[in-house]
Design a protein around this motif. Structure first.
Motif, PDB file in Angstrom:
ATOM      1  N   VAL A 339       0.842  -1.344  -0.004  1.00 12.91           N
ATOM      2  CA  VAL A 339       0.025  -0.088  -0.139  1.00 12.91           C
ATOM      3  C   VAL A 339       0.801   1.236  -0.108  1.00 12.91           C
ATOM      4  O   VAL A 339       1.783   1.111   0.741  1.00 12.91           O
ATOM      5  N   ARG A 340       0.532   2.241  -0.898  1.00 14.66           N
ATOM      6  CA  ARG A 340       1.306   3.462  -1.069  1.00 14.66           C
ATOM      7  C   ARG A 340       0.564   4.506  -0.335  1.00 14.66           C
ATOM      8  O   ARG A 340      -0.604   4.677  -0.512  1.00 14.66           O
ATOM      9  N   GLY A 367       8.088  -0.211  11.249  1.00 17.53           N
ATOM     10  CA  GLY A 367       9.069  -1.411  11.574  1.00 17.53           C
ATOM     11  C   GLY A 367       9.381  -2.076  10.253  1.00 17.53           C
ATOM     12  O   GLY A 367       9.511  -1.629   9.193  1.00 17.53           O
ATOM     13  N   ASP A 368       9.144  -3.540  10.089  1.00 13.01           N
ATOM     14  CA  ASP A 368       9.439  -4.366   8.826  1.00 13.01           C
ATOM     15  C   ASP A 368       8.279  -4.345   7.861  1.00 13.01           C
ATOM     16  O   ASP A 368       8.572  -4.780   6.739  1.00 13.01           O
ATOM     17  N   LEU A 369       7.247  -3.277   8.129  1.00 14.46           N
ATOM     18  CA  LEU A 369       6.198  -3.249   7.102  1.00 14.46           C
ATOM     19  C   LEU A 369       6.746  -1.914   6.079  1.00 14.46           C
ATOM     20  O   LEU A 369       5.769  -1.933   5.287  1.00 14.46           O
ATOM     21  N   ILE A 370       7.810  -1.269   6.455  1.00 12.72           N
ATOM     22  CA  ILE A 370       8.183  -0.356   5.397  1.00 12.72           C
ATOM     23  C   ILE A 370       8.956  -0.818   4.271  1.00 12.72           C
ATOM     24  O   ILE A 370      10.058  -1.407   4.520  1.00 12.72           O
ATOM     25  N   GLU A 371       8.372  -0.704   3.156  1.00 11.14           N
ATOM     26  CA  GLU A 371       9.277  -1.613   2.038  1.00 11.14           C
ATOM     27  C   GLU A 371      10.019  -0.411   1.464  1.00 11.14           C
ATOM     28  O   GLU A 371      11.246  -0.700   1.027  1.00 11.14           O
ATOM     29  N   SER A 372       9.744   0.735   1.243  1.00 14.32           N
ATOM     30  CA  SER A 372      10.567   2.041   1.010  1.00 14.32           C
ATOM     31  C   SER A 372       9.886   3.332   1.133  1.00 14.32           C
ATOM     32  O   SER A 372       8.837   3.315   1.422  1.00 14.32           O
ATOM     33  N   VAL A 373      10.839   4.336   1.393  1.00 13.07           N
ATOM     34  CA  VAL A 373      10.316   5.604   1.427  1.00 13.07           C
ATOM     35  C   VAL A 373      11.032   6.667   0.416  1.00 13.07           C
ATOM     36  O   VAL A 373      12.247   6.593   0.416  1.00 13.07           O
ATOM     37  N   VAL A 374      10.531   7.512  -0.599  1.00 14.09           N
ATOM     38  CA  VAL A 374      10.924   8.246  -1.528  1.00 14.09           C
ATOM     39  C   VAL A 374      10.485   9.534  -1.498  1.00 14.09           C
ATOM     40  O   VAL A 374       9.028   9.847  -1.453  1.00 14.09           O
ATOM     41  N   LEU A 375      11.286  10.475  -1.644  1.00 10.10           N
ATOM     42  CA  LEU A 375      11.095  11.733  -1.683  1.00 10.10           C
ATOM     43  C   LEU A 375      10.207  12.144  -2.918  1.00 10.10           C
ATOM     44  O   LEU A 375      10.827  11.967  -4.146  1.00 10.10           O
ATOM     45  N   LYS A 376       8.974  12.551  -2.946  1.00  7.02           N
ATOM     46  CA  LYS A 376       8.359  12.443  -4.342  1.00  7.02           C
ATOM     47  C   LYS A 376       8.164  14.008  -4.677  1.00  7.02           C
ATOM     48  O   LYS A 376       8.230  14.171  -6.017  1.00  7.02           O
ATOM     49  N   ASP A 377       8.221  15.195  -3.833  1.00  7.80           N
ATOM     50  CA  ASP A 377       8.420  16.134  -4.197  1.00  7.80           C
ATOM     51  C   ASP A 377       8.883  17.397  -2.948  1.00  7.80           C
ATOM     52  O   ASP A 377       8.486  17.071  -1.919  1.00  7.80           O
ATOM     53  N   GLU A 378       9.582  18.565  -3.421  1.00  7.18           N
ATOM     54  CA  GLU A 378       9.939  19.308  -2.734  1.00  7.18           C
ATOM     55  C   GLU A 378       9.834  20.511  -3.172  1.00  7.18           C
ATOM     56  O   GLU A 378       9.761  21.029  -4.318  1.00  7.18           O
ATOM     57  N   PHE A 379       9.331  21.604  -2.313  1.00  9.18           N
ATOM     58  CA  PHE A 379       8.864  22.864  -2.907  1.00  9.18           C
ATOM     59  C   PHE A 379       9.001  24.001  -1.903  1.00  9.18           C
ATOM     60  O   PHE A 379       8.912  23.575  -0.847  1.00  9.18           O
ATOM     61  N   GLU A 380       9.356  25.129  -2.676  1.00  9.67           N
ATOM     62  CA  GLU A 380       9.644  26.492  -1.625  1.00  9.67           C
ATOM     63  C   GLU A 380       8.711  27.403  -2.158  1.00  9.67           C
ATOM     64  O   GLU A 380       8.626  27.894  -3.332  1.00  9.67           O
ATOM     65  N   HIS A 381       7.561  28.021  -1.163  1.00  2.00           N
ATOM     66  CA  HIS A 381       6.743  28.873  -1.673  1.00  2.00           C
ATOM     67  C   HIS A 381       7.342  30.245  -1.926  1.00  2.00           C
ATOM     68  O   HIS A 381       8.130  30.928  -1.268  1.00  2.00           O
ATOM     69  N   PRO A 382       7.110  30.816  -3.353  1.00  2.00           N
ATOM     70  CA  PRO A 382       7.896  31.849  -3.631  1.00  2.00           C
ATOM     71  C   PRO A 382       7.758  33.115  -2.871  1.00  2.00           C
ATOM     72  O   PRO A 382       8.788  34.005  -2.738  1.00  2.00           O
ATOM     73  N   LYS A 383       6.712  33.323  -2.299  1.00  2.00           N
ATOM     74  CA  LYS A 383       6.570  34.641  -1.535  1.00  2.00           C
ATOM     75  C   LYS A 383       6.580  34.401  -0.151  1.00  2.00           C
ATOM     76  O   LYS A 383       7.469  35.067   0.464  1.00  2.00           O
ATOM     77  N   THR A 384       6.091  33.324   0.500  1.00  2.00           N
ATOM     78  CA  THR A 384       6.217  32.991   1.980  1.00  2.00           C
ATOM     79  C   THR A 384       7.474  32.381   2.341  1.00  2.00           C
ATOM     80  O   THR A 384       8.181  32.625   3.351  1.00  2.00           O
ATOM     81  N   TYR A 391       6.799  12.779   1.059  1.00  2.00           N
ATOM     82  CA  TYR A 391       7.298  11.426   0.752  1.00  2.00           C
ATOM     83  C   TYR A 391       6.389  10.383   0.659  1.00  2.00           C
ATOM     84  O   TYR A 391       5.104  10.675   1.142  1.00  2.00           O
ATOM     85  N   SER A 392       6.733   9.711  -0.261  1.00  2.17           N
ATOM     86  CA  SER A 392       5.687   8.364  -0.635  1.00  2.17           C
ATOM     87  C   SER A 392       6.160   7.270   0.288  1.00  2.17           C
ATOM     88  O   SER A 392       7.393   6.632   0.078  1.00  2.17           O
ATOM     89  N   ILE A 393       5.438   6.726   1.210  1.00  2.00           N
ATOM     90  CA  ILE A 393       5.750   5.663   1.961  1.00  2.00           C
ATOM     91  C   ILE A 393       5.239   4.187   1.495  1.00  2.00           C
ATOM     92  O   ILE A 393       3.670   4.210   1.153  1.00  2.00           O
ATOM     93  N   HIS A 394       5.792   3.263   1.089  1.00  2.85           N
ATOM     94  CA  HIS A 394       5.336   2.123   0.659  1.00  2.85           C
ATOM     95  C   HIS A 394       5.222   0.763   1.900  1.00  2.85           C
ATOM     96  O   HIS A 394       6.388   0.506   2.392  1.00  2.85           O
ATOM     97  N   TYR A 395       4.345   0.712   2.233  1.00  5.05           N
ATOM     98  CA  TYR A 395       3.999  -0.141   3.320  1.00  5.05           C
ATOM     99  C   TYR A 395       3.756  -1.676   2.681  1.00  5.05           C
ATOM    100  O   TYR A 395       2.878  -2.035   1.723  1.00  5.05           O
ATOM    101  N   GLN A 396       4.464  -2.747   3.135  1.00  8.34           N
ATOM    102  CA  GLN A 396       4.269  -4.090   2.338  1.00  8.34           C
ATOM    103  C   GLN A 396       4.704  -5.060   3.606  1.00  8.34           C
ATOM    104  O   GLN A 396       5.842  -4.751   4.318  1.00  8.34           O
TER     105      GLN A 396
END
Ligand code: PHE
Length: 427
Positions: A339-340, A367-384, A391-396
């Motif tokens: 499950v992602r 715990g062992d149910l974490i198959e992978s963790v991947v940075l999906k997106d990073e963003f800096e607000h231009p004004k603030t 991050y996308s966490i893949h549970y398995q």
């Protein structure tokens, strides 16, 4: 049950009472795993070819899997009632065409066209068989062959030189047959002299010992790397020669390798029957050897792959583990669905949140149910100037299918902990 015609590689095969190849098997013929430089079978093929370059061989890797009964059986001298011809053992497109059951089906055309003294053929082969951890109806073989001419000036000297050119090994051979390369049960062909048989079989055996040694030395390295401490891994490889029978070679043998406390059958071979060479249009003076080695079981040892079916997996968790030229150890992954879930938040400017911090929190709850963790997106607000991360966490699980309820709970614990520890703002 079967359509009126089967369309394969741009040819139409009219089905008949012999047709027994199901669509799932036909679809495997497209895979050509041995041609993929980043697949274990392709990596093994490369390893062997690389070590035989410069020794007088042509490498054929493009033969399509459909052949005629003539190519697979007749030209090799299979008797009409040989069990290999049975519909129980072989996949037929129709009475005359089948999926090759061995790479020997191409010996005939390679003998005809090859311009070097020898050749190798690598290809996918098909046999109706049970399916388990080590059997699958499709697998891979590498064929090798080499010829000489009786008209060569001082053929014996030539053979001795060719034998001397094979790189030496430290292999230990339990070999009761070396001094008697033929006998009544495993006869020599009458067109060869005793000495020719002796020299050519020595060339064949040395060649195969070199091949088996180079592959199993790698297998030993990967077993050691995977933590195995068995004593035989630090000793030279042990092999033995066993007499065998094939319709198109005489005398014939099999080489067996001592591996994990038992003799592993790995390759059939012999001196090619003159009739096969004559059938291929070659003159009467030719003589030589051929062998056929199965690649899948060896690749399983080399890469620590526990199940032959994994070779056919399209799962990227399998595919991405292997790279051209590298013998790596397979890391098992789950056969249960995963499950992602994404976690997305605004970083609190005063509290730096490093990827590793996030990993630690995720692992603490999953715990062992974490198959992978991947940075999906990073963003800096231009004004603030506020920074957000996703991050996308893949549970398995390795053992079972996870329920939504338990994943929801873990995932909300992860979010809660991020808020408490790093004061992030969940988006
Ligand atoms: N084709 C044989 C097999 O599949 C192996 C072999 C090849 C034996 C060449 C002799 C010569 O078992």
């Amino acid at each position: 049950k079967y359509p009126p015609t089967i369309d394969l590689d741009g040819k139409l095969y009219k089905t008949d009472e012999w047709t027994n190849v199901p669509p799932q098997i036909l679809s495997l013929t497209e895979r050509q795993l041995h041609q993929d430089p980043n697949h274990p079978i392709g990596i093994l093929r490369d390893l062997i070819e690389k070590n035989f370059r410069g020794l007088g061989y042509t490498f054929y890797n493009n033969f399509r899997p459909t052949v005629t009964t003539f190519q697979n059986f007749d030209v090799l001298g299979f008797p009409q009632d040989h069990p290999g011809r049975s519909k129980l053992d072989t996949y037929y497109l129709n009475k005359e065409h089948l999926l090759r059951t061995h790479t020997s089906a191409h010996e005939h055309e390679c003998f005809q066209e090859c311009e070097t003294p020898g050749y190798f053929i690598t290809a996918d082969v098909y046999r109706r068989d049970e399916i388990d951890r080590t059997h699958y109806p499709a697998f891979h073989q590498m064929e090798g062959a080499r010829l000489w001419s009786k008209n060569t000036k001082d053929l014996e000297k030539q053979l001795e030189n060719d034998i001397a050119a094979i790189p030496p090994t430290e292999i230990i051979v339990e070999d009761p047959f070396r001094d008697a390369p033929f006998n009544v049960e495993n006869p020599k062909q009458t067109y060869m002299s005793d000495n020719e048989v002796r020299l050519i079989s020595t060339h064949l055996k040395k060649t195969l010992e070199y091949l088996v040694n180079l592959v199993f030395e790698e297998a030993k390295k990967s077993a050691i790397k995977a933590g195995s401490t068995e004593e035989y891994l630090n000793e030279p490889l042990k092999v033995r020669w066993v007499e065998a029978y094939f319709p198109w070679t005489s005398p014939s043998w099999e080489i067996e390798v001592w591996w994990k406390g038992e003799w592993l059958e790995c390759c059939g071979c012999g001196l090619v029957q003159q009739q096969v060479l004559l059938n291929s249009g070659l003159p009467e003076d030719r003589l030589g050897w051929a062998f056929g080695i199965g690649l899948d079981r060896i690749a399983m040892l080399l890469f620590g792959i526990p199940d032959i079916r994994l070779f056919w997996s399209r799962d990227e968790r399998f595919g991405k583990q292997f790279l051209e030229g590298q013998i790596s150890t397979f890391q098992p992954f789950s056969k249960y669905p995963g499950v992602r879930r994404d976690v997305s938040y605004w970083v609190n400017g005063d509290n730096a949140l490093h990827t590793n911090d996030l990993m630690e929190i995720v692992r603490a709850h999953g715990g062992d149910l974490i198959e992978s963790v991947v940075l999906k997106d990073e963003f800096e607000h231009p004004k603030t100037g506020k920074k957000s991360q996703c991050y996308s966490i893949h549970y398995q699980s390795m053992e079972r299918t996870l329920t939504n309820a338990e994943i929801n709970k873990i995932h909300s614990n992860v979010e809660g902990d991020l808020v408490n520890t790093f004061q992030v703002e969940i988006r």
